[in-house]
Scaffold this active site. Structure first.
Site, PDB file in Angstrom:
ATOM      1  N   CYS A   1      16.644   1.338 -31.302  1.00 51.64           N
ATOM      2  CA  CYS A   1      15.454   0.758 -31.402  1.00 51.64           C
ATOM      3  C   CYS A   1      15.746  -0.672 -31.723  1.00 51.64           C
ATOM      4  CB  CYS A   1      14.153   1.114 -32.123  1.00 51.64           C
ATOM      5  SG  CYS A   1      13.546   2.808 -31.469  1.00 51.64           S
ATOM      6  N   THR A   2      16.478  -0.968 -32.988  1.00 48.11           N
ATOM      7  CA  THR A   2      16.866  -2.243 -33.412  1.00 48.11           C
ATOM      8  C   THR A   2      17.754  -3.032 -32.142  1.00 48.11           C
ATOM      9  OG1 THR A   2      17.006  -1.471 -35.657  1.00 48.11           O
ATOM     10  CG2 THR A   2      18.224  -3.523 -35.221  1.00 48.11           C
TER      11      THR A   2
END
Length: 153
Positions: A45-46
């Site tokens: 996600c990052t």
């Protein structure tokens, strides 16, 4: 049931990282890129949101408003946004937990998180692009850019 191309995107009102409520229908008149993701601070996600941050001009130059949605609480989203320098709203679908992701058909009930789902909405709120990836399956963002280019054409 998952939201598909040609559907009108279901409306929602969610707080952003600063507890300001964002309502989807209030953004009509401009295209919207809606990016559901499982969790702030997680590896994939990052990486995805930082790529979106780095390539944000691709979307904003085309008049597209970018919204990212997870089931994280607003406090986590605020810390995540500040740490990563994200310059688009991070919306909290925390309570009722995952209700918006459920409406879009992209909630993993067992894990309590949104799937990796991406929707491009035209100025009238109609879905022109839809992509749903499973947890652990990173998205290829070139498809999003192609969809924005087709919408602008």
């Amino acid at each position: 049931m998952t939201v598909s191309v040609g559907d009108t995107a279901p409306d929602f009102s969610l707080p952003d990282q600063d507890k300001q409520v964002v309502t989807l229908t209030d953004l009509r008149g401009a295209p919207v890129l809606l990016v559901f993701y499982p969790f702030a601070f997680s590896g994939i996600c990052t990486g995805e949101l930082c790529q979106l941050r780095d390539e944000l001009a691709t979307y904003t130059d085309a008049g597209v408003k970018v919204l990212a949605v997870s089931t994280d609480p607003v406090f986590s989203l605020k810390a995540f946004r500040e740490k990563e320098g994200l310059d688009f709203p991070l919306l909290s679908d925390f309570w009722p937990h995952g209700a918006t992701a459920q409406t879009y058909g992209v909630f993993n009930e067992k894990a309590g998180m949104a799937l990796r789902a991406t929707y491009l909405l035209d100025a009238d709120g109609v879905v022109t692009f839809a992509q749903v990836n499973q947890p652990g399956d990173a998205r290829e963002q070139s498809a999003w850019k192609d969809a924005v280019g087709q919408l602008a054409a």
